[in-house]
Write a protein that holds these residues in place. Structure first.
Motif, mmCIF file in Angstrom:
data_model
loop_
_atom_site.group_PDB
_atom_site.id
_atom_site.type_symbol
_atom_site.label_atom_id
_atom_site.label_comp_id
_atom_site.label_asym_id
_atom_site.label_seq_id
_atom_site.Cartn_x
_atom_site.Cartn_y
_atom_site.Cartn_z
ATOM 1 N N UNK A 52 40.143 16.040 79.681
ATOM 2 C CA UNK A 52 41.194 15.581 78.784
ATOM 3 C C UNK A 52 42.548 15.936 79.401
ATOM 4 N N UNK A 53 43.465 15.017 79.277
ATOM 5 C CA UNK A 53 44.782 15.228 79.868
ATOM 6 C C UNK A 53 45.565 16.279 79.095
ATOM 7 N N UNK A 54 46.386 17.002 79.822
ATOM 8 C CA UNK A 54 47.185 18.076 79.250
ATOM 9 C C UNK A 54 48.138 17.551 78.175
ATOM 10 N N UNK A 55 48.757 16.400 78.421
ATOM 11 C CA UNK A 55 49.706 15.866 77.442
ATOM 12 C C UNK A 55 49.010 15.398 76.166
ATOM 13 N N UNK B 45 50.293 16.697 72.546
ATOM 14 C CA UNK B 45 50.679 15.785 71.467
ATOM 15 C C UNK B 45 49.904 16.128 70.189
ATOM 16 N N UNK B 46 48.595 16.310 70.313
ATOM 17 C CA UNK B 46 47.767 16.630 69.148
ATOM 18 C C UNK B 46 48.199 17.945 68.510
ATOM 19 N N UNK B 47 48.501 18.946 69.319
ATOM 20 C CA UNK B 47 48.947 20.241 68.786
ATOM 21 C C UNK B 47 50.298 20.119 68.084
ATOM 22 N N UNK B 48 51.195 19.323 68.639
ATOM 23 C CA UNK B 48 52.502 19.141 68.008
ATOM 24 C C UNK B 48 52.365 18.464 66.648
ATOM 25 N N UNK B 49 51.539 17.455 66.572
ATOM 26 C CA UNK B 49 51.327 16.757 65.301
ATOM 27 C C UNK B 49 50.675 17.698 64.287
#
Length: 55
Positions: free
Chosen positions: A1-4, A8-12
């Protein structure tokens, strides 16, 4: 899985938690699939509406 994707998921998830809506593991996984492009956002929205609509 890509780092970004994870970022993104953690930020949301963090933003939603601040608003008092802590995500379940299955919901976080759904976010991750959307962020990675594995699942379309329109499909996800339809699933969530169906799941949370009071009948």
């Amino acid at each position: 899985m890509r780092k970004d994707t994870v970022k993104i998921a953690k930020q949301i998830a963090g933003t939603m938690a601040i608003e008092g809506m802590k995500l379940k593991k299955s919901e976080y996984d759904m976010l991750t699939r959307c962020a990675s492009g594995e699942q379309s956002t329109s499909k996800t929205i339809k699933e969530l509406i169906t799941k949370y609509t009071v009948k």
